[in-house]
Design an enzyme around this catalytic site. Structure first.
Site, PDB file in Angstrom:
ATOM      1  N   HIS A 123       0.877  -1.181   0.000  1.00  0.00           N
ATOM      2  CA  HIS A 123       0.000   0.000   0.000  1.00  0.00           C
ATOM      3  C   HIS A 123       0.916   1.235   0.000  1.00  0.00           C
ATOM      4  O   HIS A 123       2.022   1.180   0.551  1.00  0.00           O
ATOM      5  CB  HIS A 123      -0.836  -0.053   1.279  1.00  0.00           C
ATOM      6  N   ASP A 200       3.301  -4.389   7.940  1.00  0.00           N
ATOM      7  CA  ASP A 200       2.112  -3.555   7.835  1.00  0.00           C
ATOM      8  C   ASP A 200       0.927  -4.497   8.021  1.00  0.00           C
ATOM      9  O   ASP A 200       0.586  -5.270   7.122  1.00  0.00           O
ATOM     10  CB  ASP A 200       2.088  -2.883   6.455  1.00  0.00           C
ATOM     11  N   GLN A 203      -4.191  -5.048   6.995  1.00  0.00           N
ATOM     12  CA  GLN A 203      -5.160  -6.047   6.509  1.00  0.00           C
ATOM     13  C   GLN A 203      -4.973  -7.386   7.214  1.00  0.00           C
ATOM     14  O   GLN A 203      -5.581  -8.380   6.815  1.00  0.00           O
ATOM     15  CB  GLN A 203      -4.998  -6.242   4.985  1.00  0.00           C
ATOM     16  N   LYS A 226     -10.225  -0.466  10.389  1.00  0.00           N
ATOM     17  CA  LYS A 226     -10.340  -1.696   9.583  1.00  0.00           C
ATOM     18  C   LYS A 226     -10.609  -2.902  10.478  1.00  0.00           C
ATOM     19  O   LYS A 226     -10.657  -4.035  10.009  1.00  0.00           O
ATOM     20  CB  LYS A 226      -9.059  -1.918   8.781  1.00  0.00           C
ATOM     21  N   CYS A 364      -4.712   2.347  -3.741  1.00  0.00           N
ATOM     22  CA  CYS A 364      -3.500   2.915  -3.122  1.00  0.00           C
ATOM     23  C   CYS A 364      -2.311   1.965  -3.270  1.00  0.00           C
ATOM     24  O   CYS A 364      -1.523   1.814  -2.322  1.00  0.00           O
ATOM     25  CB  CYS A 364      -3.719   3.252  -1.652  1.00  0.00           C
TER      26      CYS A 364
HETATM   27  N1  PMP Z   1      -1.663  -0.654   4.572  1.00  0.00           N
HETATM   28  C1  PMP Z   1      -2.589  -1.421   3.998  1.00  0.00           C
HETATM   29  C2  PMP Z   1      -2.225  -2.795   3.548  1.00  0.00           C
HETATM   30  C3  PMP Z   1      -3.878  -0.931   3.823  1.00  0.00           C
HETATM   31  O1  PMP Z   1      -4.811  -1.681   3.250  1.00  0.00           O
HETATM   32  C4  PMP Z   1      -4.182   0.387   4.268  1.00  0.00           C
HETATM   33  C5  PMP Z   1      -5.558   0.979   4.074  1.00  0.00           C
HETATM   34  N2  PMP Z   1      -6.178   0.693   2.874  1.00  0.00           N
HETATM   35  C6  PMP Z   1      -3.175   1.129   4.880  1.00  0.00           C
HETATM   36  C7  PMP Z   1      -1.926   0.580   5.020  1.00  0.00           C
HETATM   37  C8  PMP Z   1      -3.416   2.512   5.372  1.00  0.00           C
HETATM   38  O2  PMP Z   1      -4.344   2.515   6.396  1.00  0.00           O
HETATM   39  P1  PMP Z   1      -4.941   3.881   6.972  1.00  0.00           P
HETATM   40  O3  PMP Z   1      -5.450   4.656   5.797  1.00  0.00           O
HETATM   41  O4  PMP Z   1      -6.029   3.439   7.877  1.00  0.00           O
HETATM   42  O5  PMP Z   1      -3.851   4.582   7.677  1.00  0.00           O
END
Ligand code: PMP
Length: 406
Positions: A123, A200, A203, A226, A364
């Site tokens: 991401h 990270d 997910q 999430k 993203c």
């Molecule tokens: N890492 C991953 C794998 C994600 O899916 C996301 C959110 N789509 C993020 C980081 C960023 O999360 P946040 O926008 O809640 O900070």
């Protein structure tokens, strides 16, 4: 089905509504999950009975709010089985947690010529901070590729490790491909070479049980929203030995020990990394979400979502012209697909009109989408509150999209 689905769905008020005169089907859980009544009630309870700034007061409400906030930290430590409570840092989400590590770790450990290893499936939140830090510090960001199933090229990763490698940073679970990476094997390999690993977990933590001591990762980041908790909450877990060494990320109130005219000494962990008034209300919601998930059982959740994933994979595979991105046997409940050559935005808009929320676009993860050579995908991501009938409705909607573009 492991759970009493009617009982579970009754906990989520938002699910019981009509969209375009059809019952809402919410398949955008990888973007953000819905909140159970228990989380909403915890926030209400906090504002109706306990609201106050924390850590600073001797009066009743301040002490009560502080105790509740610190209890939440203990419960989150337990939820992810971290060794120490002070290894849990509250942030506003995975993005802030990742920026914190990139900034502080970069300042402390990365110099000209050093290398950081990441992957093509990250991401942007776990890519851009490292890319920019490496540019600033004249370090090299090395990027591990994937195979046709959307699995990491492990050998490529291992070959990249050398005496200049300072960190390996990768996603636990891909938000586009659903791949659950073999993080334990990567961490073991990295540690043989004394290299720390950041995961990270944005997910990961809501889908599968995670155990910091078992994984032995050095940093783990995730977002509350999430995992059925409020937006604007998140966690950075870091091993004490690194957190002690890293410089603070933000400066201001609460993170200091003593301030003099010409210098400042910093507070102990975890407060060194928690400058300013935190999102206490959000943490109360996060605490309730953790209690909710714990009561259901993370292993039960993983098994339930796996059933949904298997059912959806079989159902959608039966539709001619479907292309899937991410077909690893080790997958979380995320399906990314294209319907023939139909643009994902067009497909998403028609699916929406049938009352079904899916996400479309690059999610993203532009480097990954570019690598796959596609304009983006349609992504359906499932939670334990989803049903097989809802998946049937998605299949019908896809057939409708095909009809309209025939
Ligand atoms: N890492 C991953 C794998 C994600 O899916 C996301 C959110 N789509 C993020 C980081 C960023 O999360 P946040 O926008 O809640 O900070």
């Amino acid at each position: 089905m492991i759970f009493n689905i009617e009982q579970i769905r009754a906990d989520f008020p938002i699910l019981h509504q009509q969209i375009y005169k059809k019952p809402l089907v919410y398949f955008d859980n990888a973007a953000s999950t819905q909140k159970p009544r228990q989380v909403i009630d915890a926030i209400r309870q906090y504002y109706e009975h306990d609201n106050c700034n924390i850590h600073r007061g001797v009066h009743y409400l301040s002490v009560k709010a502080t105790e509740a906030y610190e209890e939440a930290r203990k419960e989150i430590r337990q939820f992810i089985n971290a060794r120490n409570t002070h290894e849990i840092i509250f942030t506003k989400g995975a993005t802030e947690s990742l920026n914190l590590v990139a900034s502080s770790f970069g300042k402390r450990y990365i110099a000209d010529g050093d290398e950081v290893i990441t992957t093509i499936m990250e991401h942007h939140s776990n890519f851009v901070p490292w890319q920019q830090m490496c540019l600033e510090r004249k370090a090299r960001l090395r990027i591990v590729g994937i195979d046709d199933q959307g699995e990491l090229n492990l050998q490529e990763l291992k070959n990249m490790v050398n005496e200049k490698t300072r960190l390996i940073t990768l996603t636990h679970v891909s938000n586009v491909l659903g791949t659950i990476n073999p993080v334990k094997e990567i961490i073991e390999y990295a540690h043989l070479h004394n290299i720390p690993v950041l995961l990270d977990g944005a997910q990961g933590v809501s889908h599968i049980p995670v155990d910091m001591q078992e994984l032995d990762c050095d940093f783990y980041c995730f977002s509350g929203h999430k995992m059925y908790a409020p937006m604007g909450t998140g966690v950075l877990y870091g091993k004490e030995k690194y957190l002690e060494e890293l410089p603070p990320y933000q400066l201001g109130g609460e993170m200091i020990k003593d301030v003099y005219l010409d210098h400042t000494t910093f507070n102990e962990l975890p407060f060194k990394f928690e400058a300013g008034t935190p999102n206490v209300e959000g943490v109360m919601g996060l605490r309730a979400a953790v209690a909710y998930l714990t009561a259901l059982g993370m292993s039960n959740i993983a098994a339930c979502e796996d059933d949904l994933l298997k059912y959806a994979t079989e159902k959608l595979s039966g539709i001619e012209g479907m292309k899937f991105f991410g077909t690893s046997p080790q997958k979380a409940s995320v399906i990314s697909f294209l319907i023939g050559d139909i643009h994902p935005y067009d497909a998403g808009m028609i699916i929406d009109k049938m009352g079904i929320a899916v996400r479309t676009g690059h999610h993203c993860a532009q480097p990954l989408i570019e690598f796959l050579g596609i304009p983006g995908t349609v992504r359906a991501s499932f939670s334990f509150y989803n049903t097989f009938e809802e998946i049937d409705r998605l299949a019908e909607a896809i057939l409708k999209v095909k009809q309209m573009f025939a």
